[in-house]
Design an enzyme around this catalytic site. Structure first.
Site, PDB file in Angstrom:
ATOM      1  N   LYS A 273       0.843  -1.191   0.000  1.00 46.14           N
ATOM      2  CA  LYS A 273       0.000   0.000   0.000  1.00 46.14           C
ATOM      3  C   LYS A 273       0.885   1.250   0.000  1.00 46.14           C
ATOM      4  O   LYS A 273       1.852   1.312   0.741  1.00 46.14           O
ATOM      5  CB  LYS A 273      -0.879   0.025   1.257  1.00 46.14           C
ATOM      6  CG  LYS A 273      -2.055  -0.930   1.197  1.00 46.14           C
ATOM      7  CD  LYS A 273      -2.949  -0.760   2.410  1.00 46.14           C
ATOM      8  CE  LYS A 273      -4.079  -1.777   2.390  1.00 46.14           C
ATOM      9  NZ  LYS A 273      -5.085  -1.521   1.346  1.00 46.14           N
ATOM     10  N   ARG A 347     -10.796 -11.052   1.241  1.00 42.37           N
ATOM     11  CA  ARG A 347     -11.743 -11.997   0.637  1.00 42.37           C
ATOM     12  C   ARG A 347     -11.142 -13.399   0.562  1.00 42.37           C
ATOM     13  O   ARG A 347     -11.870 -14.386   0.574  1.00 42.37           O
ATOM     14  CB  ARG A 347     -12.160 -11.482  -0.750  1.00 42.37           C
ATOM     15  CG  ARG A 347     -11.035 -11.328  -1.720  1.00 42.37           C
ATOM     16  CD  ARG A 347     -11.380 -10.423  -2.895  1.00 42.37           C
ATOM     17  NE  ARG A 347     -11.497  -9.017  -2.494  1.00 42.37           N
ATOM     18  CZ  ARG A 347     -11.799  -8.035  -3.326  1.00 42.37           C
ATOM     19  NH1 ARG A 347     -12.016  -8.286  -4.600  1.00 42.37           N
ATOM     20  NH2 ARG A 347     -11.880  -6.791  -2.888  1.00 42.37           N
TER      21      ARG A 347
END
Ligand code: BES
Ligand code: ZN
Ligand code: ZN
Length: 493
Positions: A273, A347
């Site tokens: 990130k 996920r």
């Protein structure tokens, strides 16, 4: 903090701050008018000179010069409606102000308009005052003054005693669960690795014989076939855990499975990130923390349903051992997933946990996760996304949210977007290259793992963390968002 009911006349109640709630454009009447007379009209005078209109967050402070039992009055605006959330917010504003005034003992006069719903109103007051004055002070070396607030009296007619006391009891438990979650999420990631999440679960199970716990370590996770959890965890020096907590009351007719994302730090992995986006990523275990807080109070709340909390927890780090973009992992049900982006890790671990959950054959499956930045883009910082294929579960969650004051908004899980997660070489891919519709893409991916179980997905990426002090009962930092909604949901089953 202790809460009591009192049916004494408000001028007789002994306190540091006596709190009155006034709705927008409401006239001074009833008890407040009686106090005004005792104080020779100063209440009306101050409200007028300060242009007090009852707007949300407005406060007027009036010194009583010992003419009544309380040192001062706090008149607090609660805006337009007689909603519970207005009362919750007003109580938070009042609690915070009383705290800065150094009050130890405060009294709240329940507005007459709330008398028909005394229980819910008392609960809202308990939640507002305590969630609003919450502080995380563990790492302050010069001890910041702990707030002096010790007790709160709720003033209401004697006939309401039982309901008020029940509201107080519920409020205390809802606050306890929320605070538990906030404290865990506020901890730095260095102090809250997956191992500590497991420790917290063990503590809950030790303190509550009615909560059973199964802890799966890396070896046991491998045995279950949770290749996605192992894949995400493999870049970190911290080993993963999978936790299964259960509360099984006698005679329960329904079984609810809850799944919470427990990424203790989301660096993004090799898809690291950039800059600011990495700053808050210790919060990526909020879903897991919410479920632990919730489970910790079930033995006292005693919902009539069986509850299973399933928590995959690991750390998403870049390293020579980390998952690479293009790698393929195999989930517990045997599906292969091409990892396009290592930052779409939530996920992946949820997929394994949801397969495990479906094997328990629950009547309902709800997952809670700080899943997508796209949810912040779509709904902003204060609203969570809700998706699912079960109208009835969605409806029940929205009804619960109505009571908690937490806001959820539904996004459509349309089949048209399924191609976003179709892979050329595996059964699925974990993300598309499309910059659009990221919340739905996440929901669609999870849907692949729920089988036929009625399911709702809650994306709490926005409201799990308060960047600003906008909502008075959600001070900056971890909010515990979803805990109270889920508790209401379970109690309504
Ligand atoms: N934990 C993040 C979601 C997130 C991002 C929450 C920003 C709050 C603020 C999640 O694991 C993530 O990184 N999602 C990616 C998905 C993308 C790579 C498809 C995202 O939202 O950018
Ligand atoms: Zn991520
Ligand atoms: Zn994440």
């Amino acid at each position: 903090m202790e809460f009591f009911h009192s049916s004494e006349k408000s001028e007789k109640i002994i306190s540091d701050s006596l709190i009155f709630f006034v709705a927008e454009k409401e006239k001074v009447s009833g008890t407040l008018a009686a106090i005004d007379r005792k104080l020779d009209g100063i209440v009306r005078e101050v409200l007028k000179s300060e242009e007090f209109t009852g707007k949300e967050k407005q406060v007027a402070i009036i010194h009583t010069h010992q003419k009544i039992g309380s040192r001062h009055l706090l008149v607090v605006g609660i805006g337009k409606g007689l909603s519970r959330d207005a009362l919750r917010k007003g109580s938070a504003v009042a609690g915070r102000r009383a705290k800065t005034l150094g009050a130890k003992r405060v009294a709240v006069v329940l507005p007459v308009g709330f008398l028909p719903q005394s229980e819910a109103a008392a609960q809202a007051i308990v939640e507002g005052v305590q969630l609003g004055t919450y502080q995380f002070l563990k790492y302050k070396s010069v001890p910041e003054k702990k707030h002096p607030l010790e007790s709160v009296v709720i003033g209401a007619p004697a006939a309401r005693r039982r309901r008020i006391n029940e509201g107080i009891r519920l409020g205390q438990l809802f606050v306890q669960a929320t605070t538990f979650a906030r404290d865990m999420v506020n901890e730095p990631a260095s102090h809250m690795p997956p191992r500590e999440i497991a420790t917290a679960a063990k503590r809950i199970a030790r303190q509550n014989p009615q909560i059973k716990l199964k802890v799966f370590d890396a070896k046991a996770i491998a045995k279950l076939g949770m290749g996605a959890v192992l894949g995400v965890a493999q870049g970190s020096d911290e080993p993963p855990y999978f936790l299964h907590l259960s509360y099984v009351p006698r005679g329960a007719k329904r079984k609810i499975a809850l799944v919470g994302k427990g990424i203790t730090f989301d660096s993004g992995g090799l898809n690291l990130k950039p800059g600011k986006h990495i700053e808050n990523m210790k919060f990526d275990m909020a879903g897991a923390a919410d479920l632990l807080g919730l489970m910790s109070v079930l033995p006292d709340l005693k919902p009539k349903v069986e509850v299973h909390a399933l928590i995959p927890t690991c750390e998403n780090m870049p390293s020579g051992k980390a998952l690479r973009p293009g790698d393929i992992v195999r989930t517990m049900d045997g599906k292969t997933v091409e990892v396009i982006n290592t930052d779409a890790e939530g996920r992946l671990i949820l997929a394994d946990a949801m397969v495990y959950a479906t094997r328990l054959k629950p009547d309902v499956l709800i997952d809670v996760a700080t899943l997508t930045g796209a949810c912040l883009v779509a709904l902003g910082e204060e609203i969570a996304g809700a998706m699912g294929d079960s109208r009835s579960v969605l409806k029940a969650v929205f009804q619960a949210a109505e009571q908690s004051g937490e806001k959820f908004w539904e996004l459509p899980l349309v089949d048209e977007y399924k191609s976003l997660i179709e892979s050329d070489i595996a059964d699925l891919k974990n993300t598309s290259r499309s910059p659009y519709g990221g919340v739905i893409e996440g929901g669609l991916f999870l849907r692949e793992f729920v089988g036929k179980v009625p399911w709702v997905h809650l994306d709490i990426a926005g409201p799990a963390w308060a960047e600003r002090d906008t909502n008075p009962y959600l001070p900056k930092g971890a909010t515990g968002f979803s805990v109270r909604t889920l508790l209401h949901y379970l109690l309504a089953q």
